[in-house]
Each structure stands twice: as structure tokens, then as C-alpha cells.
Design a protein around this motif. Structure first.
Motif: not given
Length: 188
Positions: A16-17, A34, A36, A43
């Protein structure tokens, strides 16, 4: 849509990164986002000392960046707080592309004479350690450069090189024995 005030250079996605190398003034950094959800969020940001980042690869929870600083290994197991573990220094002018697979990092290095070198590193320790090298690969240095790019296909590393002017082609290197890689062919 992702809007960043910095100049992005390289991208990699894992899970998800999104991992992105950026340049902001004299500073180069790894930014982790992130992705997602549609509300993409930054982040963390880790400054990478030593110059422009030319290559970026993700392997498991580790990120590898290559450039004028050498080959840097970063622990991103906690993407909110990545940790710079160690840097293997340059022996030439600059590290270019990097590919990481099964505990090995494959790095293109530009030498002062404009010749390319494939360097193979063991990535099992905090600071990557040199295992072997393949000298004499094509590496064009001029204003129309397309720096070498790598792809792994099983035991073969495909090294694409050249520019829009001349000397374009592919080198194929058997890396099944990382201590003694074998240059098989050159096309172009």
C-alpha cells in the motif's frame, strides 16, 4: 492525484506504499506515501545525504537508493519512521539504476572514462557489501544520455544502454553465480 512541491525522480510501489525519490533544492529525500485510498497521504520523509538519487528499488521492507552518495539501504519496516542503515561508497562517478532480488543488489556505475560497470552487492547486512563486478559495459556520457536500465529475467540481467544518438543496445549477463557473473552477449 498526488501533488508534491518537490521534483520527483524515481518511483517504486510495494503493497500500500509508494516510495518516491525527490529533490528539493540541494536536498534529496525518500518520501513514502500511503496509496491505499484516494486520499494519498505522505507518511514520512527521509533526507538522503550526498546528491541526486538515480535509482530506487524496494525488496521486502527495505528500500535501496543509488546515486552520487553510493548505494544506500533503508529499513522501511515502519513506513512512518524509516531508518537509514548504511551506504556502500562509490568507486566511480555515480551509481545509476538499481535492481534488488533475493538478497542481491545489481547496480550500474558510471566510471570517469564513461565506461559502465555492473556491481553486485550482498544486501543481507546493514551496509551492502560488494560481491563482484563486470567491467567494460557500454555507458554513453553526453547531453542526450539515457542512463542504463536493468531488468532481471531468471538468471539473466538485461542491461539496456545508450542514447538517442548512438551506442544503443542490450548486454545480457548471467548472474546465477553472483561471485562470477558471465557477460553473454551485446546487442546494438
Amino acid at each position: 492525484r498526488l501533488v508534491t512541491p518537490n521534483s520527483p525522480h524515481k518511483l517504486a510501489i510495494s503493497g500500500r506504499y509508494l516510495y518516491m525519490s525527490v529533490q528539493a533544492g540541494n536536498q534529496n529525500a525518500l518520501e513514502i506515501y500511503d496509496v491505499s485510498s484516494p486520499a494519498i497521504a505522505l507518511v514520512s520523509r527521509l533526507t538522503i545525504p550526498g546528491g541526486i538519487i538515480n535509482g530506487l528499488a524496494v525488496d521486502s521492507s527495505f528500500v535501496y537508493v543509488s546515486g552520487f552518495q553510493g548505494l544506500t539501504k533503508i529499513d522501511a519496516s515502519n513506513p512512518y519512521s524509516p531508518v537509514l542503515l548504511g551506504t556502500a561508497p562509490l568507486s566511480g562517478l555515480a551509481f545509476r539504476d538499481v535492481v534488488v532480488f533475493q538478497g542481491k543488489a545489481y547496480v550500474a556505475e558510471q566510471t570517469p572514462g564513461g565506461v559502465g560497470v555492473l556491481l553486485i552487492y550482498d544486501t543481507s547486512t546493514s551496509t551492502p557489501s560488494l560481491i563482484s563486478r563486470v567491467d567494460g559495459l557500454p555507458f554513453l556520457v553526453n547531453s542526450n544520455v539515457t542512463y542504463p536500465r536493468f531488468a532481471l529475467a531468471g538468471r539473466y540481467l538485461i542491461y539496456a544502454h545508450g542514447s538517442t544518438v548512438a551506442n544503443t543496445g542490450l548486454s545480457i549477463i548471467d548472474v546465477s553465480n553472483s561471485v562470477a557473473p558471465i557477460r553473454l552477449s551485446l546487442f546494438g
